[in-house]
Design a protein around this motif. Structure first.
Motif, PDB file in Angstrom:
ATOM      1  N   ASP A   7       0.843  -1.191   0.000  1.00  0.00           N
ATOM      2  CA  ASP A   7       0.000   0.000   0.000  1.00  0.00           C
ATOM      3  C   ASP A   7       0.883   1.248   0.000  1.00  0.00           C
ATOM      4  OD1 ASP A   7       0.960   0.255   2.654  1.00  0.00           O
ATOM      5  OD2 ASP A   7      -0.826  -0.731   3.470  1.00  0.00           O
ATOM      6  N   LEU A   8       0.254   2.382  -0.187  1.00  0.00           N
ATOM      7  CA  LEU A   8       0.980   3.648  -0.273  1.00  0.00           C
ATOM      8  C   LEU A   8       1.726   3.966   1.019  1.00  0.00           C
ATOM      9  CD1 LEU A   8       1.774   6.182  -1.802  1.00  0.00           C
ATOM     10  CD2 LEU A   8      -0.393   7.225  -1.063  1.00  0.00           C
ATOM     11  N   GLU A   9       1.122   3.690   2.157  1.00  0.00           N
ATOM     12  CA  GLU A   9       1.771   3.994   3.435  1.00  0.00           C
ATOM     13  C   GLU A   9       3.112   3.246   3.567  1.00  0.00           C
ATOM     14  OE1 GLU A   9       0.898   3.691   8.254  1.00  0.00           O
ATOM     15  OE2 GLU A   9      -0.644   3.059   6.840  1.00  0.00           O
ATOM     16  N   ALA A  11       4.882   1.991   1.082  1.00  0.00           N
ATOM     17  CA  ALA A  11       5.771   2.499   0.032  1.00  0.00           C
ATOM     18  C   ALA A  11       6.415   3.814   0.465  1.00  0.00           C
ATOM     19  CB  ALA A  11       4.997   2.677  -1.273  1.00  0.00           C
ATOM     20  N   GLU A  12       5.625   4.702   1.063  1.00  0.00           N
ATOM     21  CA  GLU A  12       6.160   5.990   1.532  1.00  0.00           C
ATOM     22  C   GLU A  12       7.218   5.793   2.612  1.00  0.00           C
ATOM     23  OE1 GLU A  12       2.526   7.962   2.628  1.00  0.00           O
ATOM     24  OE2 GLU A  12       2.446   9.058   0.715  1.00  0.00           O
ATOM     25  N   LEU A  40       4.516   0.776  -8.263  1.00  0.00           N
ATOM     26  CA  LEU A  40       4.726   1.871  -7.303  1.00  0.00           C
ATOM     27  C   LEU A  40       3.947   3.117  -7.731  1.00  0.00           C
ATOM     28  CD1 LEU A  40       8.528   1.455  -6.525  1.00  0.00           C
ATOM     29  CD2 LEU A  40       6.611   1.047  -4.953  1.00  0.00           C
ATOM     30  N   LEU A  43       0.364   2.662  -6.841  1.00  0.00           N
ATOM     31  CA  LEU A  43       0.129   2.838  -5.399  1.00  0.00           C
ATOM     32  C   LEU A  43       0.057   4.308  -5.007  1.00  0.00           C
ATOM     33  CD1 LEU A  43       2.451   0.089  -3.839  1.00  0.00           C
ATOM     34  CD2 LEU A  43      -0.054   0.103  -3.885  1.00  0.00           C
ATOM     35  N   GLY A  44       0.559   5.191  -5.880  1.00  0.00           N
ATOM     36  CA  GLY A  44       0.514   6.619  -5.602  1.00  0.00           C
ATOM     37  C   GLY A  44       1.855   7.251  -5.302  1.00  0.00           C
ATOM     38  N   VAL A  45       2.944   6.515  -5.491  1.00  0.00           N
ATOM     39  CA  VAL A  45       4.272   7.086  -5.268  1.00  0.00           C
ATOM     40  C   VAL A  45       4.597   7.995  -6.456  1.00  0.00           C
ATOM     41  CG1 VAL A  45       6.727   6.595  -4.966  1.00  0.00           C
ATOM     42  CG2 VAL A  45       5.021   5.049  -3.974  1.00  0.00           C
TER      43      VAL A  45
END
Length: 176
Positions: A7-9, A11-12, A40, A43-45
């Motif tokens: 998820d984005l969290e 990945a961040e 990625l 996912l919003g990166v």
């Protein structure tokens, strides 16, 4: 180490650790190395953060190896080889096929071999990492920059007599 980026969290968190100078190792489920970039992005990166933090992506698969006790000489059909390698590599003069014996429980296979593709994020690859990036363009550039695709790594194992064409197509179903 981060177990898996789903998820984005997560990945961040991985991106932030990498940006502060830490070597981050993680997993990401994709069909091949170039698809990790588009995953990625999905996912919003942001593309600029991928370019700034990712050094490379290693794709891997395990293929069954032929039983050394019973493998027999075989022939690779040119049309099947062409489907596997898409003209990337010439068919080997000889290969092997499964037979089956008590040592391999009559499967023809015993053990596994790793297939790997390493995609470095070169300057040319980074230029292609943009929102809505085209994975086929990234893949083509990575190959020009020296990446050996999973299917070609599999073809090398077939030529070495370690496994069969059918096994490679089974474990690496996606075309180059």
């Amino acid at each position: 180490m981060i177990g898996e980026i789903r998820d984005l969290e997560t990945a961040e968190m991985a991106i932030q650790a990498a940006l502060t100078g830490h070597l981050v190792l993680s997993t990401l489920h994709t069909n091949d190395s170039p698809s990790a970039v588009t995953r990625l992005l999905e996912l919003g990166v942001p593309a600029y953060l991928i370019n700034a933090s990712v050094l490379g992506v290693l794709g891997q698969r395990l293929a069954r190896t032929l039983c050394p006790q019973c493998k027999a000489p075989g022939k690779v059909h040119e049309s099947n080889w062409s489907v596997l390698t898409q003209g990337f590599k010439l068919a080997p003069d000889n290969s092997h096929q499964t037979v089956g014996c008590p040592e391999c429980r009559h499967t023809g296979f015993r053990g596994r071999v790793g297939l790997y593709e390493m995609m470095e994020l070169t300057n040319e690859v980074k230029k292609l990492i943009v929102p809505n990036a085209d994975v086929s363009k990234i893949s083509a550039q990575a190959i020009r920059d020296g990446m050996i695709p999973l299917r070609i790594a599999g073809a090398q194992q077939i030529a070495a007599g370690e496994t069969t064409l059918e096994e490679i197509i089974r474990v690496v179903p996606k075309a180059i």
